[in-house]
Design a protein around this motif. Structure first.
Motif, PDB file in Angstrom:
ATOM      1  N   ASN A 172       9.412  16.265 -11.680  1.00  0.00           N
ATOM      2  CA  ASN A 172       9.102  15.038 -10.940  1.00  0.00           C
ATOM      3  C   ASN A 172       8.687  15.339  -9.505  1.00  0.00           C
ATOM      4  O   ASN A 172       7.747  14.737  -8.987  1.00  0.00           O
ATOM      5  CB  ASN A 172      10.325  14.110 -10.930  1.00  0.00           C
ATOM      6  N   PHE A 173       9.409  16.253  -8.884  1.00  0.00           N
ATOM      7  CA  PHE A 173       9.109  16.584  -7.492  1.00  0.00           C
ATOM      8  C   PHE A 173       7.734  17.233  -7.374  1.00  0.00           C
ATOM      9  O   PHE A 173       6.942  16.902  -6.486  1.00  0.00           O
ATOM     10  CB  PHE A 173      10.180  17.523  -6.929  1.00  0.00           C
ATOM     11  N   VAL A 227       1.825  16.741  -6.068  1.00  0.00           N
ATOM     12  CA  VAL A 227       0.432  16.683  -6.550  1.00  0.00           C
ATOM     13  C   VAL A 227      -0.162  15.308  -6.277  1.00  0.00           C
ATOM     14  O   VAL A 227      -1.325  15.191  -5.848  1.00  0.00           O
ATOM     15  CB  VAL A 227       0.380  17.001  -8.062  1.00  0.00           C
ATOM     16  N   LEU A 228       0.619  14.269  -6.491  1.00  0.00           N
ATOM     17  CA  LEU A 228       0.157  12.901  -6.259  1.00  0.00           C
ATOM     18  C   LEU A 228      -0.142  12.671  -4.775  1.00  0.00           C
ATOM     19  O   LEU A 228      -1.168  12.080  -4.426  1.00  0.00           O
ATOM     20  CB  LEU A 228       1.205  11.912  -6.747  1.00  0.00           C
ATOM     21  N   LEU A 229       0.742  13.142  -3.903  1.00  0.00           N
ATOM     22  CA  LEU A 229       0.527  13.013  -2.455  1.00  0.00           C
ATOM     23  C   LEU A 229      -0.741  13.737  -2.026  1.00  0.00           C
ATOM     24  O   LEU A 229      -1.536  13.212  -1.234  1.00  0.00           O
ATOM     25  CB  LEU A 229       1.730  13.563  -1.697  1.00  0.00           C
ATOM     26  N   ILE A 231      -1.213   2.960  -1.784  1.00  0.00           N
ATOM     27  CA  ILE A 231      -0.481   1.958  -2.566  1.00  0.00           C
ATOM     28  C   ILE A 231      -0.563   2.281  -4.058  1.00  0.00           C
ATOM     29  O   ILE A 231       0.432   2.192  -4.792  1.00  0.00           O
ATOM     30  CB  ILE A 231      -1.028   0.549  -2.280  1.00  0.00           C
ATOM     31  N   GLY A 232      -1.753   2.684  -4.514  1.00  0.00           N
ATOM     32  CA  GLY A 232      -1.912   3.067  -5.917  1.00  0.00           C
ATOM     33  C   GLY A 232      -1.047   4.261  -6.277  1.00  0.00           C
ATOM     34  O   GLY A 232      -0.395   4.287  -7.336  1.00  0.00           O
ATOM     35  N   GLY A 233      -1.017   5.254  -5.381  1.00  0.00           N
ATOM     36  CA  GLY A 233      -0.174   6.426  -5.620  1.00  0.00           C
ATOM     37  C   GLY A 233       1.301   6.059  -5.646  1.00  0.00           C
ATOM     38  O   GLY A 233       2.076   6.597  -6.457  1.00  0.00           O
ATOM     39  N   ALA A 234       1.694   5.136  -4.773  1.00  0.00           N
ATOM     40  CA  ALA A 234       3.091   4.693  -4.726  1.00  0.00           C
ATOM     41  C   ALA A 234       3.483   3.984  -6.022  1.00  0.00           C
ATOM     42  O   ALA A 234       4.598   4.156  -6.524  1.00  0.00           O
ATOM     43  CB  ALA A 234       3.302   3.768  -3.528  1.00  0.00           C
ATOM     44  N   VAL A 235       2.572   3.189  -6.569  1.00  0.00           N
ATOM     45  CA  VAL A 235       2.847   2.487  -7.832  1.00  0.00           C
ATOM     46  C   VAL A 235       3.064   3.492  -8.961  1.00  0.00           C
ATOM     47  O   VAL A 235       4.005   3.371  -9.761  1.00  0.00           O
ATOM     48  CB  VAL A 235       1.677   1.531  -8.185  1.00  0.00           C
ATOM     49  N   ILE A 236       2.201   4.515  -9.019  1.00  0.00           N
ATOM     50  CA  ILE A 236       2.341   5.552 -10.050  1.00  0.00           C
ATOM     51  C   ILE A 236       3.674   6.279  -9.899  1.00  0.00           C
ATOM     52  O   ILE A 236       4.396   6.515 -10.882  1.00  0.00           O
ATOM     53  CB  ILE A 236       1.171   6.554  -9.961  1.00  0.00           C
TER      54      ILE A 236
END
Length: 206
Positions: A63-64, A69-71, A39-44
């Protein structure tokens, strides 16, 4: 008395057989934390990485790359947290963290998961982005379902829920982000909470 003792002995034998064939030390807190990380990653991603209106993510865009990296960061944090909490619980239960059962669990979990990961990368390389969230949910659900026979039996219900959600997501590809948040975020929090409540109840009655 003999009959009662016989039933107790049978129950203990069944419990020993179950423990020898299943890894039962999965932590409810690890599921909750994995959901919160997602959820935190999705918010970012939503506020900082989503393309502006009329723009699209491409394989080589900044962005991609940052989304990938975020995933990966969410996945790594979830794995580390799960390992630490599960190891702590296994030690409290006097269970081995690494044995034949654990190896079978990881094998049956990783085969569908890695297969799905490679397939998704192939689709992304072909610039087919629309079903990415759906495929992630489906293959993750298949991995949970495939490995559930070597751990807590109710893992299969989480797996089935992920698969169903992934199929629904395939019918509404424009909402993939929100289905991803529900599957990897909300469902993990709910499942982890249920396991944690059961853990606390077992401590109360122990």
């Amino acid at each position: 008395m003999d009959s009662k003792k016989y039933i107790e002995d049978i129950s203990q034998i069944k419990d020993m057989m179950k423990r020898s064939s299943r890894f039962l030390s999965l932590s409810g807190l690890s599921g909750i934390m994995a959901g919160l990380y997602a959820i935190g990653g999705a918010v970012i991603a939503y506020f900082f990485l989503f393309p502006a209106r009329g723009e699209y993510l491409t394989l080589h865009s900044w962005n991609f790359k940052m989304t990938i990296v975020l995933l990966l960061s969410v996945a790594i944090l979830s794995i580390i947290t799960g390992f630490l909490l599960t190891t702590r619980k296994a030690r409290k239960n006097n269970e081995k963290i690494w044995d034949e059962t654990t190896r079978r669990l990881l094998f049956h979990f990783l085969v569908p998961l890695m297969t799905g990961g490679i397939y998704i990368l192939i689709k992304l390389n072909s610039q087919h982005y629309g079903l990415t969230a759906s495929l992630m949910l489906i293959f993750y659900g298949l991995a949970l379902l495939n490995s559930s026979k070597y751990t807590l039996s109710n893992v299969q219900y989480l797996g089935l829920a992920e698969i169903v959600l992934g199929l629904i997501c395939a019918a509404f590809p424009g909402y993939g982000f929100w289905f991803w948040v529900i599957g990897f975020g909300l469902l993990h929090v709910i499942y982890g909470s249920l396991i944690y409540i059961r853990e606390e109840r077992s401590k109360t009655w122990a």
